[in-house]
Design an enzyme around this catalytic site. Sequence first.
Site, short mmCIF file in Angstrom:
data_model
loop_
_atom_site.label_atom_id
_atom_site.label_comp_id
_atom_site.label_asym_id
_atom_site.label_seq_id
_atom_site.Cartn_x
_atom_site.Cartn_y
_atom_site.Cartn_z
N GLY A 218 -0.97 6.82 -3.10
CA GLY A 218 -2.05 7.80 -3.00
C GLY A 218 -3.31 7.09 -3.40
O GLY A 218 -3.46 6.73 -4.57
N HIS A 219 -4.19 6.80 -2.45
CA HIS A 219 -5.41 6.05 -2.73
C HIS A 219 -6.62 6.97 -2.59
O HIS A 219 -6.85 7.54 -1.52
CB HIS A 219 -5.52 4.85 -1.78
CG HIS A 219 -4.41 3.85 -1.97
ND1 HIS A 219 -4.25 2.75 -1.19
CD2 HIS A 219 -3.41 3.81 -2.88
CE1 HIS A 219 -3.18 2.07 -1.62
NE2 HIS A 219 -2.66 2.70 -2.63
N GLN B 247 1.10 0.57 -4.53
CA GLN B 247 1.90 0.38 -5.74
C GLN B 247 1.32 -0.78 -6.57
O GLN B 247 0.13 -0.98 -6.52
CB GLN B 247 3.39 0.14 -5.40
CG GLN B 247 4.11 1.38 -4.89
CD GLN B 247 3.80 1.68 -3.45
OE1 GLN B 247 3.94 0.85 -2.58
NE2 GLN B 247 3.37 2.89 -3.18
N ASP C 170 -2.02 3.19 -9.22
CA ASP C 170 -3.14 4.11 -9.49
C ASP C 170 -4.25 3.46 -10.30
O ASP C 170 -4.94 4.13 -11.08
CB ASP C 170 -2.64 5.38 -10.23
CG ASP C 170 -1.56 6.08 -9.45
OD1 ASP C 170 -1.60 6.04 -8.21
OD2 ASP C 170 -0.66 6.68 -10.08
N LYS D 214 -7.19 1.09 -6.60
CA LYS D 214 -7.23 0.11 -5.49
C LYS D 214 -8.03 0.66 -4.32
O LYS D 214 -8.83 -0.04 -3.71
CB LYS D 214 -5.79 -0.22 -5.03
CG LYS D 214 -4.95 -0.87 -6.11
CD LYS D 214 -3.52 -1.10 -5.65
CE LYS D 214 -2.69 0.15 -5.48
NZ LYS D 214 -2.41 0.91 -6.70
#
Length: 423
Positions: free
Chosen positions: A40-41, A223, A13, A16
């Site tokens: 989750g991007h 990640q 988080d 990225k």
Amino acid sequence: MSTKIVVGTQWGDEGKGKYIDRLAKDSDVVVRFSGGNNAGHTIVANGVKYALHLVPSGILHEGKKCVIGNGVVIDPAVLVKEMDMLLGKGIKTDNLLISDRAHLIMPYHRELDKLQESFRGNFSIGTTKRGIGPAYSDKTERSGIRVCDLIDGDSFAEKVKENLKVKNLIIERVYGGEPFNADEIIDEYRNYGDILKPFVIDANAFLFEALEENKNILFEGAQATFLDLDFGTYPYVTSSNPVAGGVCTGAGIGPRYIDEVYGVMKAYTTRVGAGPFPTEQDNEAGNTIRELGFEYGTTTGRPRRCGWLDTVMIRYAARINSLTALAINHIDTIGKAGKIKLCTSYVKDGKTIKSIPASLKELELCKPVYEEFEGWDNVSDIRKYDDLPANAKKYLSRIQELTGVKIKLIGVGSGREQTIEAV
Ligand code: GDP
Ligand code: IMO
Ligand code: MG
């Protein structure tokens, strides 16, 4: 030709997605190489917020090929839903390509993830419960089911039946859960197979051709270094190798082809889930960072644990990933957090520790050594490095000095345009 990898340097988080979206502009191909929908991007483009879990973050730029590599574990239910979500927002998914070698997340993986976590009790990892660990376990145990099976109905049905013989025994007899019905899974997945088949390719062959044609390729990490199965805070990690080396196995690219490696970091540290966190501030300072930075998980909505920036971690990440550049986020957030602390090293038994010990017991004994910095005013509208307040520049240059890596990109907000290119 240029190849760039973007990886997380902390516990995920770091932002990225935002930088992949930015770097995708000058890329022809964007490739996910590890993890699954535990990621989750977030990308905020033209005021619209997108949360992507499986589809590469290059999808928002028209004409970019977006590859889901063999190292990713794919939950087809989630992928189909995400493609629908994108189409609903007017984003075409024609350029999506899925590796025929990627492994599938099955309903029993999701169930086993939940059962294992509750069985661990006080030792639970705090997984996203998306079935990631059980899917990678099957891959290494050699009972996994792959995308190439999904699009060949017969082999898929056979493998589901074979797997369920063992999985149902474990679910029922070890964990006291409900068994799965093979035919129901086969029917549900046949539908996914039909939808996804047109996107499935030999992704490695495609990438090799792209390299031969001198295309620009961007590898999207999910990640982060400290969630890496080998180099993270084991066992409080994910089940794959999100470090830069993961590109070699997760996309089939040899190390000779890697040009640049961007390490994304926050100006402070966050972590979701359990495990050690030397600079954690489980107090007012941590709460302030959480509220200023809206630190709630993109995938699970959990409040993120917050603390000061730990440059021992970033140095370690620089080494493991061969970072060629740093991309730092939330310079707007940390400036407002009052007096800022920066961890420069650890002390254990009176000795200075400059790397991360493997043993979590030893890591617990490491006490952070801090330097203090003054905050700064709102910077979210600044676009040039020279216009940043002197205190922000001081903080950034100390980070650069301590990590030995050049800061190339500086985030001053969640928007696509809220980035400063440092020269
Ligand atoms: P990822 O998983 O590494 O892609 O990061 P996430 O999207 O899960 O979390 C990063 C969060 O920080 C998202 O909500 C972003 O919109 C937000 N963000 C990214 N960069 C910045 C920044 O420079 N400033 C602020 N205020 N928010 C940012
Ligand atoms: P992005 O790509 C933050 C964490 C989980 C848990 C541990 C294991 O958005 O940075 P898993 O479900 O993978 O078995 O959970 O890893 N985790 C993440 N934390 N960002 C992520 O991805 C994460 N993916 C997994 O919270 O602690
Ligand atoms: Mg995230």
